[in-house]
Design an enzyme around this catalytic site. Structure first.
Site, PDB file in Angstrom:
ATOM      1  N   SER A   1      23.614  31.972 -40.823  1.00  0.00           N
ATOM      2  CA  SER A   1      24.245  32.721 -41.919  1.00  0.00           C
ATOM      3  C   SER A   1      23.713  34.146 -42.032  1.00  0.00           C
ATOM      4  CB  SER A   1      23.934  31.987 -43.226  1.00  0.00           C
ATOM      5  OG  SER A   1      24.222  32.801 -44.330  1.00  0.00           O
TER       6      SER A   1
ATOM      7  N   GLU B   1      23.089  35.381 -44.706  1.00  0.00           N
ATOM      8  CA  GLU B   1      22.062  35.297 -45.752  1.00  0.00           C
ATOM      9  C   GLU B   1      20.657  35.410 -45.148  1.00  0.00           C
ATOM     10  OE1 GLU B   1      21.785  34.569 -49.357  1.00  0.00           O
ATOM     11  OE2 GLU B   1      23.632  35.696 -49.150  1.00  0.00           O
TER      12      GLU B   1
ATOM     13  N   TYR C   1      18.003  28.606 -49.707  1.00  0.00           N
ATOM     14  CA  TYR C   1      19.044  28.346 -48.703  1.00  0.00           C
ATOM     15  C   TYR C   1      18.798  29.227 -47.471  1.00  0.00           C
ATOM     16  CZ  TYR C   1      23.594  28.926 -46.400  1.00  0.00           C
ATOM     17  OH  TYR C   1      24.603  29.034 -45.457  1.00  0.00           O
TER      18      TYR C   1
END
Ligand code: NAP
Ligand code: GDD
Length: 346
Positions: free
Chosen positions: A134, A136, A157
């Protein structure tokens, strides 16, 4: 016939990927979690009774937190390709459930890699593995982000996805496995989960348009995201596993917008003034935010020949049109005395 195993097949990407692979003639095996209610809405359209002739989509109960079960599924399905999409994928929820998020996202990947390592060794089969990384993971690193940008995860996460990424790199180097890491920026669709920003907004626009609600409560409107279309992104996953050698790729549109711009565009599509309906609720703020993501996918464009086909404006329009129609049906049912369960009309 090529065969693929997908963890997370009931999620947004799993559904698009299953459709893509079935279209390419694959036998597709999906891992689904046991749930007290049906959780297969997104793939119901693809599902056929396994007693019928020539069925190519099969579902298996499993969980990335259960290594024994994963091993059993591998032995039963003998996949050529594995797509590891199963995850607790909500960033805000990961602050509330950090341990579970680490278990599913980081350890879940490790469990599956361990199972694949052993399976490849004893079967002699060269399984290809896609790891759903990701943007992220870049978190606090300044945009534009590409494969050379150092990771700076800003949520449980993102930390877990970063661990999963490095497990995947390590297993590739240590055991010579074919493992590709996709580093995907946000991608959305009418099948996006209803608590992610884009879908929350387009669902609200549909329901506002049909008089089913009056307000929508959001958090940070200033964050920037590089939003693409999920249908385009699953093609990139498949392309990564068709390469002569495994590698890592950033997948992104290269264009970023603020949450506010997304909101403006979505309300605009339905002829609504967002200022009259949007309120800020601090419960949707995150303890640490990722302020700006904008990907540079030059490597994927050159090596995979991948390009995103759906523009930001078309994506917003597609999602709003879908959710306005959904709300129209909800309104119709309500007016005719039916009680409509959330999600029943998806
Ligand atoms: P999603 O809609 O939230 O789907 C997640 C899937 O994982 C669902 O099928 C879910 O099952 C399953 N799952 C959750 N916990 C599990 C567990 N413990 N064991 C097995 N399966 C489990 O996510 P998505 O948007 O399709 O994303 C797919 C993957 O890409 C995820 O790993 C996500 O973190 C990653 N990713 C997504 C984006 C994006 O913008 N969409 C960007 C980068 C990376 P249920 O249906 O039963 O809940
Ligand atoms: N969900 C949500 N709800 N987000 C909001 C809200 C709200 O009410 N209000 C503002 N936001 C902001 C968030 O703070 C964030 O900056 C942005 O909208 C996008 O939030 P999400 O749609 O929840 O996605 P995300 O960027 O946190 O994470 C998604 O993309 C990642 C890839 O970059 C998820 O799909 C992750 O699984 C994925 O890895």
């Amino acid at each position: 016939m090529n065969s693929a195993l997908i963890t997370g097949i009931t999620g947004q990407d799993g559904a698009y990927l299953a459709r893509l692979l079935l279209g390419k003639g694959y036998a597709v095996h999906g891992v689904i979690r046991r749930s007290s209610t049906f959780n297969t809405d997104r793939i119901d359209e693809l599902y056929r009774d396994p007693h019928e002739e020539g069925v190519r989509l099969r579902l298996h109960y499993g969980d990335v937190c259960d290594g024994t079960g994963l091993r059993r599924i591998l032995e039963k399905t003998h996949p050529d390709e594995i797509y590891n999409l199963g995850a607790q994928s909500h960033v805000k929820v990961s602050f509330e459930q950090p341990e579970y998020t680490a278990d599913a996202v980081a350890l879940g990947t490790l469990r599956l890699l361990e199972a694949v390592r052993d399976y490849c060794e004893h079967s002699g089969k060269a399984v290809r593995f896609y790891q759903a990384g990701s943007s992220e993971m870049f978190g606090g690193a300044a945009p534009p982000q590409n494969e050379q940008t150092p990771f700076y995860p800003r949520s449980p996460y993102a930390v877990s996805k970063t661990a999963a990424h490095w497990y995947a790199v390590n297993y590739r180097e240590a055991y010579g496995l074919f493992i590709a890491n996709g580093i995907l920026f946000n991608h959305e669709s009418p099948m996006r989960g209803e608590t992610f920003l884009t879908r929350k907004v387009t669902r609200a626009v549909g329901r506002l348009k049909h008089g089913l609600q009056d307000k929508v409560y959001l958090g940070n409107l200033e964050a920037r995201r590089d939003w693409g279309y999920a249908g385009d992104y699953v093609e990139a996953m498949w392309l990564m596993l068709q390469q002569p050698a495994p590698d890592d790729f950033v997948i992104a549109t290269g264009e970023s917008h603020t949450v506010r711009e997304f909101v403006e565009a979505a309300f605009g599509c339905a002829g609504l003034d967002w200022r009259k309906h949007v309120e800020i609720d601090s419960r949707y703020l995150r303890p640490t935010e990722v302020d700006s993501l904008c990907g540079d996918s030059t490597k994927a464009r050159r090596q995979l020949g991948w390009v995103p086909k759906v523009s930001f404006a078309d994506l917003v329009r597609m999602m709003v049109d879908h959710d306005v129609e959904l709300a129209r049906r909800e309104r119709f049912l309500q007016e005719n005395g039916f009680v409509v369960a959330a999600g029943a009309l998806r």
